[in-house]
Design an enzyme around this catalytic site. Structure first.
Site, mmCIF file in Angstrom:
data_model
loop_
_atom_site.group_PDB
_atom_site.id
_atom_site.type_symbol
_atom_site.label_atom_id
_atom_site.label_comp_id
_atom_site.label_asym_id
_atom_site.label_seq_id
_atom_site.Cartn_x
_atom_site.Cartn_y
_atom_site.Cartn_z
ATOM 1 N N SER A 38 -15.331 -50.069 11.448
ATOM 2 C CA SER A 38 -14.561 -50.530 10.297
ATOM 3 C C SER A 38 -15.333 -50.416 8.998
ATOM 4 C CB SER A 38 -14.120 -51.983 10.509
ATOM 5 O OG SER A 38 -15.238 -52.830 10.694
ATOM 6 N N ASP A 73 -16.512 -63.419 5.530
ATOM 7 C CA ASP A 73 -16.926 -62.069 5.933
ATOM 8 C C ASP A 73 -18.091 -61.644 5.046
ATOM 9 O OD1 ASP A 73 -17.249 -59.417 6.546
ATOM 10 O OD2 ASP A 73 -15.207 -58.796 6.028
ATOM 11 N N HIS A 93 -18.459 -56.679 5.676
ATOM 12 C CA HIS A 93 -17.761 -55.643 4.932
ATOM 13 C C HIS A 93 -17.990 -55.853 3.436
ATOM 14 C CE1 HIS A 93 -15.639 -55.926 8.854
ATOM 15 N NE2 HIS A 93 -15.662 -54.603 8.747
#
Length: 504
Positions: A225, A476, A479
């Protein structure tokens, strides 16, 4: 109701006169069918026809992977700044499972605007901010020539008064988890920094020049990802120049820029190695079996059609998995064999990462039908300070680059094993012209401000502050916000491609 019949003589004459026309039509149809059949089964034209009508190039066939011998090699030397080195250390929290690392369907973000906004004007000047200077390692993996005289990864972050190359309102394809402004993040300073190498200039990304450089070519992102994160960043930058056509399907994401016939592709490959959930020996069904000596089948299938491949991997090796070499279980992560099983669990997740990288790169470098360039984007650092993502780690409150990197032993050893796997592949194949190591790990260790943190959704009731006992909100820190520091990855990528004789 009366139905009259035509005169039989007149009807016969008309039929005779139309007979040549019928024969001509039938003959033309037969010729068309023969030509179409030939086009659909062979030749380079076939690939274009199949790609356009079927949505994928079915002419590419997977190659039989060759197992690579595994050897050991010492730790690479990392150089520091003349004014003093930064100790990246070997201690720190090991990030365990990556909760938000699953593949996400490629759908439009919350903001569907597709307006084209011009690029910001060229940035110039230096920053006097003491937090802007940092130290990075020098990558030994540049080819000779222009690259050898310029270390792109040794420099500093400087303020950019012109701001980012796009906004969350001018790019409609940002995955919502990384749409930090759209999710309510109150600060924006993290968008206003550029990377400045000490020895040379890193040009600001020029979308028109990039598309012209990649005219008639295909650039593919293969990986997890974080690879999707980088591909979306590139698409957002290019979106300001031209809105691409979505030609993807269930197997592969593809965006086509018609003005230069440039294709941007993404293939999901969390391990860069072949894997299966099927049961094997005493490893049950459902636990992923990663074949460390076999490259990912889909990656190898499509590889001949790529001119540039950017590889991203590493974070899935913290997930539960079983490691296979020569069809034999040799290790695992968050999994143990039964007590009575006779198995040598000698490979841990860090070693497995290095082996998978060596296998993938060895297969790419020796593929007879791949003549392009493979760029390994080094391990992307996370910034879960004080713990892992599920044990209280946090990046909340970070709004600028830091002057010192918080030690993270897992990031350090993963970067080391990735570089070692790269070096082994180069040494074994003797083909360094196809392989480049894009070393962003230490550069981005200074950017804890660039992650979404708790701003992962549009939920107005989401928690963004610490609780009464100091516990951080769900967040998060792996990312990257878009726009944000990740856009620099694509400026580095553009510069590497521009300087490489295989492409330019």
């Amino acid at each position: 109701m009366v139905i009259s019949c035509p005169n039989s003589k007149s009807f016969s004459m008309a039929a005779l006169r139309s007979l040549p026309s019928i024969i001509a039509i039938v003959g033309a149809s037969a010729i068309f069918l023969i030509v179409a059949s030939l086009l659909l089964v062979s030749g380079p034209i076939t690939s274009s026809v199949q790609e356009y009508f079927l949505g994928e190039n079915r002419g590419w066939k997977p190659e039989s992977p060759t197992a690579l011998n595994i050897v050991s090699q010492g730790k690479p030397h990392l150089e520091g700044n003349e004014s003093g080195s930064v100790d990246v250390g070997t201690s720190g929290a090991v990030s365990d499972l990556r909760k938000y690392d699953d593949d996400i369907s490629f759908t439009l973000g919350a903001n569907q605007s597709s307006s084209n906004t011009p690029f910001a004007k060229e940035f110039g000047g230096n920053s006097t901010d003491p937090d802007a200077d940092l130290v990075t390692s020098k990558s030994p993996m540049f080819p000779s020539g222009e690259h050898a005289s310029c270390d792109l990864y040794h420099g500093k972050w400087v303020r950019n008064p012109e701001g980012p190359l796009y906004t969350n309102n001018s790019c409609p394809i940002i995955t919502q988890l990384q749409n930090c402004q759209g999710n309510g993040r109150p600060d924006k300073e993290y968008e206003d920094w550029r990377w400045k190498p000490d020895q040379c200039e890193l040009p600001k990304f020029d979308g028109k020049k990039f598309l012209e450089l990649m005219r008639g070519k295909t650039l593919a992102f293969v990986g997890d990802s974080v690879a999707r994160n980088q591909m979306e960043s590139l698409l957002c930058i290019l979106w300001q120049v031209e809105v691409p056509k979505n030609r993807g399907n269930r197997r592969i994401h593809r965006w086509y820029f018609r003005s230069t016939s440039t294709m941007i592709v993404r293939i999901w490959s969390s391990w860069l190695a072949q894997n299966t959930p099927r049961a094997m020996e005493f490893a049950p069904k459902g636990v992923v079996k990663v074949h460390l000596d076999i490259p990912d089948e889909k990656m190898m299938e499509f590889l001949p059609g790529f001119d540039v491949v950017v590889l991203s991997s590493g974070h899935w090796f913290a997930k539960q998995s079983v490691y296979i070499l020569n069809e034999t279980i040799v290790g695992g992560q968050l999994w143990s064999p039964p007590p009575n099983a006779a198995v040598d669990m000698r490979i841990n997740n860090v070693e497995a990462f290095g082996l998978s990288m060596e296998t993938a790169l060895g297969a790419i470098a020796t593929h007879p039908n791949f003549t392009g360039l493979a760029i390994v984007r080094s391990y992307s650092p996370d910034h879960y300070e004080g713990g892992a993502w599920n044990t209280g780690g946090s990046c909340t409150g970070k709004v600028n680059p830091v002057s010192e990197v918080v030690n993270n032993g897992f990031t350090e050893v993963m970067h080391e094993k990735q570089l070692t796997g790269f070096q082994r592949a180069v040494e074994k194949t003797g083909n360094s012209s196809k392989l480049i190591f894009m070393d962003i790990t230490y550069v981005f260790g200074y950017r804890p401000d660039g992650h979404p943190g708790p701003y992962r959704s549009t939920d107005p009731n989401k928690k963004t502050r610490r609780g009464p006992n100091g516990e951080p909100p769900p967040q998060d820190c792996l990312h990257w916000c878009m726009p944000g520091p990740i856009d620099t990855w694509n400026e580095l990528l553009f510069e590497i491609i521009r300087r490489n004789p295989k492409i330019s």
